[in-house]
Design a protein around this motif. Structure first.
Motif, mmCIF file in Angstrom:
data_model
loop_
_atom_site.group_PDB
_atom_site.id
_atom_site.type_symbol
_atom_site.label_atom_id
_atom_site.label_comp_id
_atom_site.label_asym_id
_atom_site.label_seq_id
_atom_site.Cartn_x
_atom_site.Cartn_y
_atom_site.Cartn_z
ATOM 1 N N GLU A 86 0.859 -1.171 0.049
ATOM 2 C CA GLU A 86 0.202 -0.340 -0.387
ATOM 3 C C GLU A 86 1.478 1.379 0.000
ATOM 4 N N SER A 87 0.100 2.508 -0.458
ATOM 5 C CA SER A 87 1.497 3.461 -0.668
ATOM 6 C C SER A 87 0.239 4.666 -1.126
ATOM 7 N N GLU A 88 0.226 5.358 -1.593
ATOM 8 C CA GLU A 88 -0.313 7.552 -1.754
ATOM 9 C C GLU A 88 1.053 7.580 -3.169
ATOM 10 N N LEU A 89 0.089 8.454 -3.727
ATOM 11 C CA LEU A 89 0.802 8.751 -5.133
ATOM 12 C C LEU A 89 -0.006 10.127 -4.607
ATOM 13 N N SER A 90 1.491 11.233 -4.495
ATOM 14 C CA SER A 90 0.438 12.393 -4.506
ATOM 15 C C SER A 90 -0.341 13.170 -5.542
ATOM 16 N N GLY A 91 -0.965 14.281 -5.091
ATOM 17 C CA GLY A 91 -1.956 14.728 -6.510
ATOM 18 C C GLY A 91 -1.077 16.124 -6.900
ATOM 19 N N GLY A 92 -1.612 16.647 -8.122
ATOM 20 C CA GLY A 92 -0.928 17.910 -8.756
ATOM 21 C C GLY A 92 -1.581 17.665 -9.813
ATOM 22 N N LYS A 93 -0.575 18.818 -10.314
ATOM 23 C CA LYS A 93 -0.968 19.300 -12.281
ATOM 24 C C LYS A 93 -0.284 18.087 -13.654
ATOM 25 N N TYR A 94 -0.781 17.590 -13.768
ATOM 26 C CA TYR A 94 -0.353 16.668 -14.747
ATOM 27 C C TYR A 94 -0.990 16.527 -16.093
ATOM 28 N N VAL A 95 0.178 16.601 -16.938
ATOM 29 C CA VAL A 95 -0.653 16.681 -18.487
ATOM 30 C C VAL A 95 -0.308 15.465 -18.840
ATOM 31 N N ILE A 96 -2.173 15.077 -19.597
ATOM 32 C CA ILE A 96 -2.780 13.751 -19.765
ATOM 33 C C ILE A 96 -2.575 13.481 -21.882
ATOM 34 N N CYS A 97 -2.314 12.825 -21.598
ATOM 35 C CA CYS A 97 -2.233 12.221 -23.423
ATOM 36 C C CYS A 97 -2.871 11.516 -23.492
ATOM 37 N N LYS A 98 -4.202 10.895 -23.881
ATOM 38 C CA LYS A 98 -4.827 9.244 -24.331
ATOM 39 C C LYS A 98 -4.163 8.873 -25.761
ATOM 40 N N VAL A 99 -3.439 7.870 -25.464
ATOM 41 C CA VAL A 99 -3.092 6.821 -26.893
ATOM 42 C C VAL A 99 -3.265 5.597 -26.322
ATOM 43 N N LYS A 100 -3.588 5.267 -27.911
ATOM 44 C CA LYS A 100 -3.615 3.159 -28.158
ATOM 45 C C LYS A 100 -2.756 2.648 -26.933
ATOM 46 N N HIS A 101 -3.208 1.737 -26.478
ATOM 47 C CA HIS A 101 -2.049 1.107 -25.277
ATOM 48 C C HIS A 101 -1.153 -0.166 -26.345
ATOM 49 N N THR A 102 -0.446 0.210 -27.716
ATOM 50 C CA THR A 102 0.613 -0.206 -28.615
ATOM 51 C C THR A 102 1.223 0.594 -28.149
ATOM 52 N N ALA A 103 2.536 -0.743 -28.379
ATOM 53 C CA ALA A 103 4.262 -0.337 -28.010
ATOM 54 C C ALA A 103 4.496 0.698 -29.174
ATOM 55 N N GLU A 104 4.388 1.195 -30.716
ATOM 56 C CA GLU A 104 4.648 1.771 -31.451
ATOM 57 C C GLU A 104 3.500 3.263 -30.802
ATOM 58 N N ASP A 105 2.318 3.083 -30.484
ATOM 59 C CA ASP A 105 1.413 4.704 -30.414
ATOM 60 C C ASP A 105 2.322 5.121 -29.228
ATOM 61 N N ILE A 106 2.423 4.200 -28.064
ATOM 62 C CA ILE A 106 3.516 4.745 -26.314
ATOM 63 C C ILE A 106 4.418 5.231 -26.986
ATOM 64 N N GLN A 107 5.648 4.297 -27.869
ATOM 65 C CA GLN A 107 6.374 5.179 -27.913
ATOM 66 C C GLN A 107 6.486 6.805 -29.497
ATOM 67 N N LYS A 108 5.126 7.120 -29.357
ATOM 68 C CA LYS A 108 4.986 7.810 -30.122
ATOM 69 C C LYS A 108 5.105 9.295 -29.731
ATOM 70 N N ALA A 109 3.889 8.741 -28.349
ATOM 71 C CA ALA A 109 3.775 9.898 -27.493
ATOM 72 C C ALA A 109 5.070 10.195 -26.957
ATOM 73 N N TRP A 110 5.304 9.164 -26.290
ATOM 74 C CA TRP A 110 6.665 9.760 -25.945
ATOM 75 C C TRP A 110 7.504 10.467 -26.392
ATOM 76 N N ALA A 111 7.448 10.654 -27.533
ATOM 77 C CA ALA A 111 8.512 11.216 -28.656
ATOM 78 C C ALA A 111 7.950 12.723 -28.533
ATOM 79 N N GLU A 112 6.533 12.561 -28.976
ATOM 80 C CA GLU A 112 6.024 14.041 -29.100
ATOM 81 C C GLU A 112 5.391 14.701 -28.034
ATOM 82 N N ILE A 113 5.717 14.099 -25.899
ATOM 83 C CA ILE A 113 4.889 14.607 -24.707
ATOM 84 C C ILE A 113 5.651 15.871 -24.724
#
Length: 151
Positions: free
Chosen positions: A85-112
């Protein structure tokens, strides 16, 4: 790319940790978490699942990389010693919705990160994570959540 800024609450989480190179072990940790959550009737439509790589594989030896497969639990949920068990602190986040494929996630990381430079924000010193809510869990979508603070 679909990017928005959101203020996330502080999350109380139950998690399974995997240590070692990122990859197949992460999947095993997530499956173990989902099995536990299903047994506890926590995988409802309102469930929020998080995948948190705790270490940067570019600066941490593969065998020392930690990955947490998490589910958000209510403050009054009684947890036993079968899971961490733990806690994850809140706050402001940039959220990027992507298809959960290796290709789309890599592309998102490159663009974010270039997109962040033009947003008036910089990365905050908190974990970056993937978030799965509602039907995303079963429809192969996720949100990449990057903690930010104003420049």
């Amino acid at each position: 790319m679909n990017i928005k800024v959101e203020t996330l609450p502080k999350y109380r989480i139950a998690y399974v940790r995997q240590a070692g190179p990122y990859g197949p072990g992460n999947i095993q940790a997530m499956e173990k978490l989902k099995k536990w959550a299903e047994e506890k009737n926590l995988l409802a439509e309102a469930a929020i699942i998080l995948a948190i790589p705790q270490d940067n594989p570019e600066t941490t030896l593969p065998e020392n990389c930690r990955y947490d497969a998490c589910i958000v639990i209510s403050n009054d949920y009684q947890i036993n010693n079968s899971i961490c068990e733990s806690e994850l602190s809140g706050g402001k986040y940039v959220i990027c919705k992507v298809k959960h494929t290796a290709e789309d996630i890599q592309k998102a990381w490159a663009e974010i990160f270039p997109a962040l430079q033009n947003s008036g924000y910089q990365i905050d010193n908190k974990p970056i994570f993937e978030r799965y809510t509602g039907d995303m869990i079963y429809n192969d979508y996720c949100e990449i959540c990057v903690p930010v603070k104003p420049l």
